[in-house]
Design an enzyme around this catalytic site. Sequence first.
Site, PDB file in Angstrom:
ATOM      1  CG  ASP A  16      -2.121   0.837   1.092  1.00 23.91           C
ATOM      2  OD1 ASP A  16      -2.294   1.459   0.019  1.00 23.91           O
ATOM      3  OD2 ASP A  16      -2.914   0.909   2.045  1.00 23.91           O
ATOM      4  CG  ASN A  64      -7.627  -2.304  -6.347  1.00 24.41           C
ATOM      5  OD1 ASN A  64      -6.723  -3.106  -6.108  1.00 24.41           O
ATOM      6  ND2 ASN A  64      -7.982  -1.374  -5.460  1.00 24.41           N
TER       7      ASN A  64
HETATM    8  C1  FPP Z   1      -1.686   0.143  -3.482  1.00 28.40           C
HETATM    9  O1  FPP Z   1      -1.269   1.476  -3.483  1.00 28.40           O
HETATM   10  C2  FPP Z   1      -1.176  -0.568  -4.658  1.00 28.40           C
HETATM   11  C3  FPP Z   1      -1.926  -1.173  -5.620  1.00 28.40           C
HETATM   12  C4  FPP Z   1      -3.411  -1.212  -5.589  1.00 28.40           C
HETATM   13  C5  FPP Z   1      -1.322  -1.810  -6.811  1.00 28.40           C
HETATM   14  C6  FPP Z   1      -0.145  -2.702  -6.560  1.00 28.40           C
HETATM   15  C7  FPP Z   1       0.371  -3.149  -7.860  1.00 28.40           C
HETATM   16  C8  FPP Z   1       1.656  -3.151  -8.231  1.00 28.40           C
HETATM   17  C9  FPP Z   1       2.787  -2.759  -7.361  1.00 28.40           C
HETATM   18  C10 FPP Z   1       1.898  -3.561  -9.652  1.00 28.40           C
HETATM   19  C11 FPP Z   1       2.900  -4.611  -9.849  1.00 28.40           C
HETATM   20  C12 FPP Z   1       2.624  -5.911  -9.238  1.00 28.40           C
HETATM   21  C13 FPP Z   1       3.384  -7.015  -9.502  1.00 28.40           C
HETATM   22  C14 FPP Z   1       3.016  -8.309  -8.876  1.00 28.40           C
HETATM   23  C15 FPP Z   1       4.552  -6.960 -10.382  1.00 28.40           C
HETATM   24  P1  FPP Z   1      -2.348   2.649  -3.621  1.00 28.40           P
HETATM   25  O2  FPP Z   1      -2.467   3.017  -5.053  1.00 28.40           O
HETATM   26  O3  FPP Z   1      -3.625   2.232  -2.959  1.00 28.40           O
HETATM   27  O4  FPP Z   1      -1.636   3.796  -2.810  1.00 28.40           O
HETATM   28  P2  FPP Z   1      -2.332   4.978  -1.984  1.00 28.40           P
HETATM   29  O5  FPP Z   1      -3.093   4.330  -0.868  1.00 28.40           O
HETATM   30  O6  FPP Z   1      -1.166   5.778  -1.518  1.00 28.40           O
HETATM   31  O7  FPP Z   1      -3.221   5.710  -2.943  1.00 28.40           O
END
Ligand code: FPP
Length: 232
Positions: A16, A64
Amino acid sequence: MENLYKIPEHVAIIMDGNGRWARRRGLPRVFGHREGAKRVEEVIDFARDVGIKWLTVFAFSTENWGRPKEEVEAIMSLLVEYINKKVPELIKRDIRLRFMGRIDELPEMIKKSVEEGEEATKECGSMNFVVALNYSGKAEIIDAVNKAIKSGKQNITEEDFKQFLYIPEMPEPDLLIRTSGEERISNFMLWQTAYTEFYFTETLWPDFNREEFLKALYEYQSRERRFGKVLT
Ligand code: FPP
């Protein structure tokens, strides 16, 4: 003392803070995901090196899809890019790539990459790297219940139920890490985390390096796991 050098068999991670990491730098959110994907690669190597057998990351939840279209597309293309580019390396490192979630609902192109990645690494045995994709813990439980009904069983035990989960042989996580200061389970592995140790850190996912992982492992080693029993 006995826990001092104990390595968890299964570590699950809620990655996160990608969006906040980007915003703090005045960059679009997508840059945070791109940097986050690099950390995934480092964390896989580290986990394998220390002897963790299962590593699961929450890449995309069923909720998401509600994010802006460009962000969803960017995450999906990062995943496809990751699978297509990294599979030969995973094979070299003897790491089996697996996915869990409602994979059938994904766009054809992604489903194809997922299936090819799983097929190409299916003989690898040093570590399982599981990507939770279009995943939610409640959906997994509902899907398992429906499979149980279809199987014709009238009555099931916990052991029977486990056989209907997405990856029946997956051990329950010993340690769950969530980055970015949020302290919630957010619909991740609801069945499997009944006795999991939770570790929360303020560090944003794109800053979660080997040192941060090590800190989480030290914390895990200092915990006393009782599984509801009294210590003798
Ligand atoms: C959460 O941060 C992250 C995600 C929903 C996406 C995670 C995906 C990756 C890192 C892509 C690559 C994955 C692999 C397996 C190679 P957020 O966007 O919710 O952050 P925030 O809470 O600060 O808005």
